[in-house]
Design a protein around this motif. Structure first.
Motif, short mmCIF file in Angstrom:
data_model
loop_
_atom_site.label_atom_id
_atom_site.label_comp_id
_atom_site.label_asym_id
_atom_site.label_seq_id
_atom_site.Cartn_x
_atom_site.Cartn_y
_atom_site.Cartn_z
N GLN A 82 -38.59 -23.06 -61.27
CA GLN A 82 -38.47 -21.64 -60.95
C GLN A 82 -37.66 -21.45 -59.66
OE1 GLN A 82 -42.38 -20.03 -60.76
NE2 GLN A 82 -41.69 -17.94 -61.17
N ASN A 85 -33.99 -21.99 -60.24
CA ASN A 85 -33.44 -20.90 -61.02
C ASN A 85 -33.18 -19.66 -60.16
OD1 ASN A 85 -34.28 -18.33 -62.91
ND2 ASN A 85 -33.03 -19.85 -63.99
N GLU A 105 -21.71 -15.83 -72.17
CA GLU A 105 -23.05 -16.39 -72.41
C GLU A 105 -23.37 -17.52 -71.42
OE1 GLU A 105 -23.31 -15.64 -77.25
OE2 GLU A 105 -22.26 -17.39 -76.45
N LEU A 109 -26.59 -17.59 -68.83
CA LEU A 109 -27.62 -18.60 -69.10
C LEU A 109 -28.76 -18.63 -68.06
CD1 LEU A 109 -28.32 -20.78 -71.14
CD2 LEU A 109 -26.83 -22.35 -69.93
N PRO A 110 -28.47 -18.72 -66.75
CA PRO A 110 -29.58 -18.77 -65.79
C PRO A 110 -30.47 -17.52 -65.84
CG PRO A 110 -27.51 -19.36 -64.74
CD PRO A 110 -27.16 -18.82 -66.09
N MET A 112 -31.01 -15.67 -68.51
CA MET A 112 -31.82 -15.74 -69.72
C MET A 112 -33.00 -16.69 -69.52
SD MET A 112 -28.87 -16.01 -72.57
CE MET A 112 -28.91 -14.86 -73.89
N ILE A 113 -32.73 -17.80 -68.85
CA ILE A 113 -33.82 -18.74 -68.59
C ILE A 113 -34.87 -18.06 -67.72
CG2 ILE A 113 -34.42 -20.88 -67.39
CD1 ILE A 113 -31.65 -21.95 -68.27
N GLY A 116 -36.98 -15.17 -69.80
CA GLY A 116 -37.84 -15.50 -70.95
C GLY A 116 -37.49 -14.58 -72.10
N PRO A 117 -37.99 -14.90 -73.30
CA PRO A 117 -37.57 -14.18 -74.51
C PRO A 117 -37.86 -12.68 -74.45
CG PRO A 117 -38.90 -16.10 -75.05
CD PRO A 117 -38.95 -15.96 -73.58
N TRP A 120 -35.99 -10.74 -71.44
CA TRP A 120 -34.54 -10.67 -71.61
C TRP A 120 -34.12 -9.38 -72.30
CZ3 TRP A 120 -30.27 -11.78 -69.70
CH2 TRP A 120 -29.08 -11.74 -70.44
N LEU A 121 -34.89 -8.95 -73.30
CA LEU A 121 -34.53 -7.74 -74.03
C LEU A 121 -34.51 -6.54 -73.10
CD1 LEU A 121 -36.53 -8.31 -77.33
CD2 LEU A 121 -34.07 -8.53 -76.96
N MET B 1 -35.48 -16.91 -76.53
CA MET B 1 -34.27 -16.19 -76.95
C MET B 1 -33.04 -17.08 -76.80
SD MET B 1 -33.09 -13.39 -78.18
CE MET B 1 -34.17 -11.99 -77.90
N ILE B 2 -32.83 -17.55 -75.56
CA ILE B 2 -31.69 -18.42 -75.34
C ILE B 2 -31.92 -19.75 -76.07
CG2 ILE B 2 -32.65 -19.27 -73.13
CD1 ILE B 2 -28.93 -19.01 -74.10
N LYS B 5 -31.02 -19.23 -79.61
CA LYS B 5 -29.57 -19.09 -79.70
C LYS B 5 -28.91 -20.46 -79.63
CE LYS B 5 -26.48 -15.63 -77.98
NZ LYS B 5 -26.49 -14.50 -77.07
N SER B 341 -31.11 -28.25 -64.74
CA SER B 341 -30.74 -27.95 -63.35
C SER B 341 -30.76 -26.45 -63.12
CB SER B 341 -29.36 -28.52 -63.03
OG SER B 341 -28.35 -27.69 -63.56
N LEU B 342 -30.57 -25.66 -64.18
CA LEU B 342 -30.62 -24.21 -64.04
C LEU B 342 -32.06 -23.71 -64.07
CD1 LEU B 342 -27.64 -23.15 -66.32
CD2 LEU B 342 -27.66 -23.45 -63.84
N GLY B 343 -33.02 -24.63 -64.23
CA GLY B 343 -34.41 -24.24 -64.08
C GLY B 343 -35.19 -24.05 -65.36
N MET B 344 -34.67 -24.52 -66.50
CA MET B 344 -35.47 -24.38 -67.72
C MET B 344 -36.54 -25.46 -67.75
SD MET B 344 -34.41 -24.26 -71.73
CE MET B 344 -33.63 -22.67 -71.85
N ARG B 348 -39.47 -25.95 -72.83
CA ARG B 348 -38.51 -25.07 -73.51
C ARG B 348 -37.26 -25.85 -73.93
NH1 ARG B 348 -37.76 -19.81 -69.95
NH2 ARG B 348 -36.16 -19.28 -71.47
#
Ligand SMILES: Nc1ncnc2c1ncn2[C@@H]1O[C@H](COP(=O)(O)OP(=O)(O)OP(=O)(O)O)[C@@H](O)[C@H]1O
Ligand SMILES: [Mg+2]
Lengths: 229, 450
Positions: A82, A85, A105, A109-110, A112-113, A116-117, A120-121, B1-2, B5, B341-344, B348
């Motif tokens: 976290q 991010n 996209e 990406l960061p 969206m991570i 969370g699903p 994000w919406l 979501m991601i 995708k 590295s982006l924190g996922m 996930r």
């Protein structure tokens, strides 16, 4: 301004079979908000290793790292994910964009991570606008739907910088961001970073190009596993 | 979501994922087709066997039969769980055609066609008297004579190509002579000298097509009392070979047989002091499956064997999927390092590749299922086409005693196959996915892209 980052007594060594390679032996350094600092040193001196530790990508064997009062060396893996991010943006020498996603996209990406699903919406619209304006600043406004492999090296690195900035990190870490580019393109990237710094972005960059180092506000020289200046 | 995708994009961007889909589809296809045909054959075969006998069979283990059946039948008919009861007399004999040197060894079964049709599907197997079993032993051309019902292969010609019989509209006048050694209750020959063999001529009145090889190929059905005389079970003590029982609707075979067994025990006890009571010791009360075990057993074994083979096919599939995912994830290690590295979080990251596996599994299963169902739907047409154009019969009609290749699709079977296929994909992908997700991001980023 106060310290954004403070590292004390950082040790790191790698063990391969019977051999132990000590890379960092007691690094002491700090970074203030708004700094543009550059780490230099010989190849293999541990610059990347240090950058990864400061950016919470890797853990030190010993030592403390404080990021705005939070002890990174004591955080759990989940909290570190976290933390990375939200607070750190990485720019790598080889861009590391995902070929399966288009430029926009990749930049999203960061975010969206982070969202969370479900989240994000809700925030999609805002974040997308932010990504587009970042890409505009990087001069990539007409390349949004393109795949990374359709871009030039410089364009890729600028997309990677936009990705690093999307979550508004307190600290931007760049590991030889110009290392894979010709000098003219590299210069363009540096200008972008300089501009960001002037707008208040704290940047820590690794390079072994002396000319670049001379332009930087602050130079940290790594030698023999320690900071020597 | 991601995650979803990326799963989907990885699926679209990797040509190898098409190979994975194809391998899953092929396995599903083969399993669906062979399982359905095999299940169909086994079920049809069991069904035919069940139709041939009652739900419960009380059977003498010896050709001498057993006495005191009539009393027991009366007792059974009073029970509410019993629908109908039929006794038979069985023996072995020699069949000849008067005026010809041709002869053949046969089994004969004496029965009451009406009662037997209430217990089994006997009437439905008849060629001319399906609706009037009471006249089954009356030759239409000589109603006053004693008729006989021949197993269909003993009288009609079956075309090897179509599996159809050449059957005239009515039985033609022809006779069969049955010779048999009558046995006394002790199992010895009932008579001596020239009179040792019982012989009687019967008129062809009908034939029976049960779809089972032995009854159709070497069994002749006779009026109960005639068979009794031939076998010697008429004197000095009336005996029977079997009692078939059909249970009332809603009575399970297991329950019914248990009750019959209890009644039989009591019956045996009550006959203890009668002459030849010891003959009752060799009588067994069986479910229809037990009675037909000799025939059903090998078929079930084959089915078990096939299921086992498919299990191995399943293991191969899991391994193929495993290898495919190992390769794909090997190619994607740096991407994983970046995403981490982006924190996922690792969970996930693993989910991305499990999602990818699920997509491969679902699409592969869908293709395999569709192809399998289409194939089954058209399997008879295709087999006929092969026969018409190349003269090749995949399934010999006479051997399998079938008119058509069974192609019924059972939803539970299809559902199990589909679930197993998707599970196999997830299983095959889970090891490399979890392994990749746990990798340190720095390590993953250092890996040079393959
Ligand atoms: N995962 C690892 N396992 C073992 N040794 C490692 C590992 N990562 C780095 N090293 C070693 O640690 C030392 C420092 O590596 P690092 O990548 O930090 O150097 P660097 O200063 O960034 O070099 P360069 O300028 O060439 O990028 C090197 O000698 C390297 O071989
Ligand atoms: Mg380096």
């Amino acid at each position: 301004m106060g310290h954004i980052l403070q590292a004390k007594g950082i040790h790191k060594s790698y063990t391969m079979g019977k051999q132990t390679l000590t890379v960092l032996r007691g690094v002491e350094m700090s970074l203030s908000a708004g700094d543009f600092a550059v780490i230099i040193g010989a190849s293999g001196s541990g610059k990347s290793t240090l950058l990864h530790i400061l950016g919470a990508l890797d853990k030190p064997d010993k030592g403390t790292i404080e990021f705005e009062g939070q002890r990174l060396d004591q955080m759990s893996n989940g909290r570190l994910n976290q933390f990375r991010n939200q607070n750190v943006g990485f720019v790598f020498q080889f861009y590391h964009l995902l070929d399966e996603l288009n430029v926009l996209e990749n930049v999203l990406l960061p975010a969206m991570i982070a969202a969370g699903p479900v989240g994000w919406l809700q925030c999609k619209k805002n974040v997308q606008n932010k990504a587009i304006s970042l890409l505009e600043r990087m001069g990539l406004n007409d390349r949004l739907p393109h795949k990374p492999y359709e871009l030039s090296g410089g364009e890729r690195q600028r997309a990677a910088i936009a990705r690093a900035l999307i979550n508004g990190p307190r600290l931007l870490l760049a590991d030889e961001p110009t290392g894979n580019l010709d000098s003219k393109t590299g210069h363009g990237i540096l200008e972008v970073l300089n501009e960001l710094n002037q707008q208040g972005q704290t940047i820590l960059m690794v390079t072994h190009d002396d000319r670049i180092a001379r332009q930087a506000g602050r130079v940290i020289k790594l030698s023999d596993g320690k900071i020597v200046s | 979501m991601i995650g979803l995708k990326l799963s989907w994009r990885y699926f679209l961007h990797r040509r190898i994922s098409i190979l994975a889909v194809i391998s899953v589809a092929l396995c599903v296809f083969i399993v669906v087709v062979v399982m359905s045909v095999m299940n169909g054959l086994v079920n049809e075969f069991k069904e035919k066997n069940h139709r041939f006998v009652g739900d419960c069979v009380i059977r003498a283990s010896s050709l001498t039969g057993f006495p005191y059946a009539a009393e027991f039948i009366q007792q059974l008919e009073k029970q509410s769980f019993v629908h109908a009861v039929s006794e038979t007399v069985q023996g072995v004999g020699l069949m000849t055609r008067p005026g010809s040197s041709w002869n053949v060894g046969i089994d004969y079964i004496g029965l009451d066609p009406v009662r037997h049709s209430q217990v089994t599907h006997f009437a439905q197997t008849l060629g001319y008297h399906a609706d009037h079993p009471e006249r089954a032993f009356q030759p239409s051309y000589a109603p006053e004579m004693d008729g006989c019902i021949l197993g269909i292969d003993l009288i009609l010609y079956r075309r090897p190509d179509t599996g159809q019989y050449d059957s005239p509209d009515r039985p033609w006048p022809t006779q069969r002579t049955i010779s048999s050694f009558p046995l006394n209750p002790k199992g010895g020959l009932a008579r001596a000298g020239l009179d040792m063999v019982s012989t009687k001529t019967f008129y062809y009145s009908d034939h029976s097509h049960s779809g089972l090889v032995k009854p159709d190929g070497r069994t002749i059905y006779l009026p109960l009392e005639q068979a009794r005389i031939l076998s010697g079970m008429d004197a000095p003590l009336v005996r029977s070979s079997t009692i078939h029982i059909r249970f009332a609707d809603g009575v399970s075979v297991a329950d019914g047989v248990r009750q019959v067994q209890q009644l039989w025990q009591t019956h045996v006890q009550s006959c203890k002091d009668k002459p030849y009571a010891e003959m009752l010791d060799d009588v067994r009360v069986l479910t229809w499956q037990q009675d037909r075990r000799e025939f059903i057993g090998p078929m079930e074994k084959e089915q078990l064997m096939l299921t086992f083979l498919f299990l191995m096919l399943g293991i191969v599939t899991v391994f193929i999927i495993f290898v495919v995912f190992y390769m794909i994830i090997g190619h994607k290690t740096r991407d994983l390092g970046l995403i981490k590295s982006l924190g996922m979080p690792a969970s996930r990251v693993a989910a991305i590749f499990l999602g990818f596996a699920a997509i491969v599994g679902l699409i592969g299963t869908a293709i395999g299922m569709t192809a399998g169902c289409l194939f089954l739907w058209k399997i008879n047409a295709m087999e006929n086409w092969l026969y018409d154009h190349y003269g090749w019969r995949v399934w010999d009609r006479a051997i399998y005693a079938i008119d058509q290749i069974p192609n019924a699709m059972e939803w539970p079977v299809l559902a199990c196959v589909a679930a197993a296929a998707v599970a196999a994909c997830l299983l095959g992908a889970s090891v490399p996915s979890i392994q990749a997700a746990r990798q340190s991001p720095v390590r993953a980023l250092q890996v040079s892209q393959i």
